[in-house]
Enzyme design. Structure first.
Site, PDB file in Angstrom:
ATOM      1  N   ARG A 269       2.543  10.633 -16.309  1.00 31.40           N
ATOM      2  CA  ARG A 269       1.264  10.676 -15.593  1.00 31.40           C
ATOM      3  C   ARG A 269       1.489  10.288 -14.136  1.00 31.40           C
ATOM      4  O   ARG A 269       2.469   9.601 -13.817  1.00 31.40           O
ATOM      5  CB  ARG A 269       0.265   9.731 -16.264  1.00 31.40           C
ATOM      6  CG  ARG A 269       0.768   8.301 -16.352  1.00 31.40           C
ATOM      7  CD  ARG A 269      -0.092   7.417 -17.257  1.00 31.40           C
ATOM      8  NE  ARG A 269       0.015   7.808 -18.652  1.00 31.40           N
ATOM      9  CZ  ARG A 269      -0.371   7.030 -19.666  1.00 31.40           C
ATOM     10  NH1 ARG A 269      -0.887   5.835 -19.446  1.00 31.40           N
ATOM     11  NH2 ARG A 269      -0.251   7.451 -20.897  1.00 31.40           N
TER      12      ARG A 269
ATOM     13  N   GLN B 167      19.260   9.233 -19.383  1.00 31.95           N
ATOM     14  CA  GLN B 167      20.276   8.797 -20.345  1.00 31.95           C
ATOM     15  C   GLN B 167      19.863   7.536 -21.098  1.00 31.95           C
ATOM     16  O   GLN B 167      20.655   6.992 -21.876  1.00 31.95           O
ATOM     17  CB  GLN B 167      21.611   8.553 -19.620  1.00 31.95           C
ATOM     18  CG  GLN B 167      22.151   9.762 -18.886  1.00 31.95           C
ATOM     19  CD  GLN B 167      22.296  10.973 -19.786  1.00 31.95           C
ATOM     20  OE1 GLN B 167      22.869  10.873 -20.868  1.00 31.95           O
ATOM     21  NE2 GLN B 167      21.779  12.108 -19.346  1.00 31.95           N
TER      22      GLN B 167
ATOM     23  N   ILE C  84       0.868  -1.167   0.000  1.00 34.41           N
ATOM     24  CA  ILE C  84       0.000   0.000   0.000  1.00 34.41           C
ATOM     25  C   ILE C  84       0.907   1.219   0.000  1.00 34.41           C
ATOM     26  O   ILE C  84       1.743   1.374   0.899  1.00 34.41           O
ATOM     27  CB  ILE C  84      -0.925   0.009   1.233  1.00 34.41           C
ATOM     28  CG1 ILE C  84      -1.791  -1.260   1.247  1.00 34.41           C
ATOM     29  CG2 ILE C  84      -1.809   1.256   1.218  1.00 34.41           C
ATOM     30  CD1 ILE C  84      -2.606  -1.420   2.520  1.00 34.41           C
TER      31      ILE C  84
ATOM     32  N   ASP D  42       9.486  -0.257 -13.142  1.00 34.83           N
ATOM     33  CA  ASP D  42       8.610  -1.424 -13.170  1.00 34.83           C
ATOM     34  C   ASP D  42       7.941  -1.573 -14.532  1.00 34.83           C
ATOM     35  O   ASP D  42       7.805  -2.688 -15.053  1.00 34.83           O
ATOM     36  CB  ASP D  42       7.545  -1.311 -12.075  1.00 34.83           C
ATOM     37  CG  ASP D  42       8.171  -1.222 -10.690  1.00 34.83           C
ATOM     38  OD1 ASP D  42       9.241  -1.821 -10.487  1.00 34.83           O
ATOM     39  OD2 ASP D  42       7.585  -0.537  -9.824  1.00 34.83           O
TER      40      ASP D  42
ATOM     41  N   GLY E 290       4.150  -1.507  -4.696  1.00 36.88           N
ATOM     42  CA  GLY E 290       5.067  -2.628  -4.616  1.00 36.88           C
ATOM     43  C   GLY E 290       5.619  -2.899  -5.996  1.00 36.88           C
ATOM     44  O   GLY E 290       4.869  -2.920  -6.986  1.00 36.88           O
ATOM     45  N   LYS E 291       6.936  -3.083  -6.079  1.00 34.86           N
ATOM     46  CA  LYS E 291       7.527  -3.367  -7.387  1.00 34.86           C
ATOM     47  C   LYS E 291       6.885  -4.598  -8.020  1.00 34.86           C
ATOM     48  O   LYS E 291       6.670  -4.655  -9.227  1.00 34.86           O
ATOM     49  CB  LYS E 291       9.038  -3.553  -7.254  1.00 34.86           C
ATOM     50  CG  LYS E 291       9.802  -2.260  -7.050  1.00 34.86           C
ATOM     51  CD  LYS E 291      11.301  -2.499  -7.051  1.00 34.86           C
ATOM     52  CE  LYS E 291      12.035  -1.157  -7.014  1.00 34.86           C
ATOM     53  NZ  LYS E 291      11.779  -0.346  -8.231  1.00 34.86           N
TER      54      LYS E 291
ATOM     55  N   ALA F   6       4.690   6.135 -18.841  1.00 32.72           N
ATOM     56  CA  ALA F   6       4.381   5.976 -17.419  1.00 32.72           C
ATOM     57  C   ALA F   6       4.779   7.200 -16.607  1.00 32.72           C
ATOM     58  O   ALA F   6       4.040   7.624 -15.710  1.00 32.72           O
ATOM     59  CB  ALA F   6       5.069   4.732 -16.868  1.00 32.72           C
TER      60      ALA F   6
END
EC number: 2.7.1.15
Length: 293
Positions: free
Chosen positions: A276, A215, A11, A243, A38-39, A273
């Protein structure tokens, strides 16, 4: 091809701040959002949105049931997401005015995976399937050894970088994904090319992927090298960038694509990703990424 992700489930408490809190400083946050994180969860969502048949294996506490529901909505199979006593893992995330983040983790249920749980899950898969894991759960060594014994290909995002990594059989990996901090920790050097050279020499049968933020990203397997630049975008929140990159890179890698093709797709997805807010909610869909390319 199925992927089972032994992944962390957190969470996330996300605080928008002008700058990261300094030692001894008390500061008011501009806002607070409670999100899925969480990854492991983020990477399962990225894999599923990239079109990969994904199974998540992990543990939550009673207050973490909405994390499982999020995985379900993303198209991830959650048969192996189990509820256990105690708290769900959580993260306190600061996001500053430039979109950079600082993260404090508490393992919670992520630290309660057992060897028996690992074996029971892997018994449902075969050598034709793949395994993904991060360094945010217990039993990483058991997962690596059991998967290798079964002839499964394994990808590991070696995050966070800590002493646990030095005790793991990383030579069994098909893919090792690191950022600059994790790469420097494992390689003992901070220069990107030296990180790749060191890890590629140490793990000659492993594809080493190094993400480099603005990079771009690079990869090495033995003497083979590939590199792609970062795509230009307005950075809003970098929380799920790595991720998203991991999920989309594996989509192409599992298809047998070249390193450059896999890096290119992953870089495009990651750029979307970071443009946003949010973590799992920020991961784009496959058709959206193809359109961006």
């Amino acid at each position: 091809m199925r992927v089972v992700n032994f992944g962390s489930l957190n969470i996330d408490y996300v605080y928008r701040v002008d700058h990261f809190v300094r030692p001894g400083e008390t500061m008011s946050a501009q806002s607070l959002q409670v999100q899925c994180g969480g990854k492991g969860l983020n990477q399962s969502v990225a894999l599923a949105r990239a079109g990969v048949e994904t199974w998540h294996a992990g543990l939550i506490g009673p207050e973490g049931r909405f994390l499982k529901e999020t995985l379900d909505r993303a198209g991830v199979h959650t048969r192996f997401v189990e509820e256990t006593a105690g708290s769900t893992g959580h993260a306190i995330i600061q996001v500053d005015s430039t979109g950079q983040n600082s993260i404090l983790l508490h393992d919670g249920a992520n630290g309660r995976l057992t060897p028996e749980f690992v074996t029971a899950v892997l018994d449902q898969f075969s050598a034709g399937d793949a395994v993904l894991l991060q360094n945010e759960t217990s039993c990483a060594g058991d997962i690596l050894r059991e998967a290798a014994r079964r002839g499964m290909r394994v990808a590991m995002n070696a995050a966070p970088a800590n002493e646990t990594l030095h005790g793991l059989p990383l030579e069994t990996l098909s893919w090792l994904l690191v950022n600059e901090v994790e790469g420097a920790f494992l390689a003992g050097t901070e220069e990107p090319e030296a990180i790749l050279d060191t890890l590629a020499e140490r793990y000659p049968d492993t594809t080493v992927v190094l993400t480099l933020g603005e990079q771009g990203a690079a990869a090495a397997r033995g003497s083979l090298r590939a590199r792609v630049p970062a795509r230009q975008t307005t950075v809003v929140d970098t929380t799920a960038a790595g991720d998203t990159f991991t999920g989309y890179f594996l989509r192409r890698a599992l298809e047998g694509a070249s390193l450059e093709e896999a890096l290119t797709l992953a870089a495009a997805a990651s750029a979307l990703a970071v443009s946003r807010p949010g973590a799992a909610d920020a991961v784009p869909g496959y058709t959206e990424v193809l359109a961006a390319l």
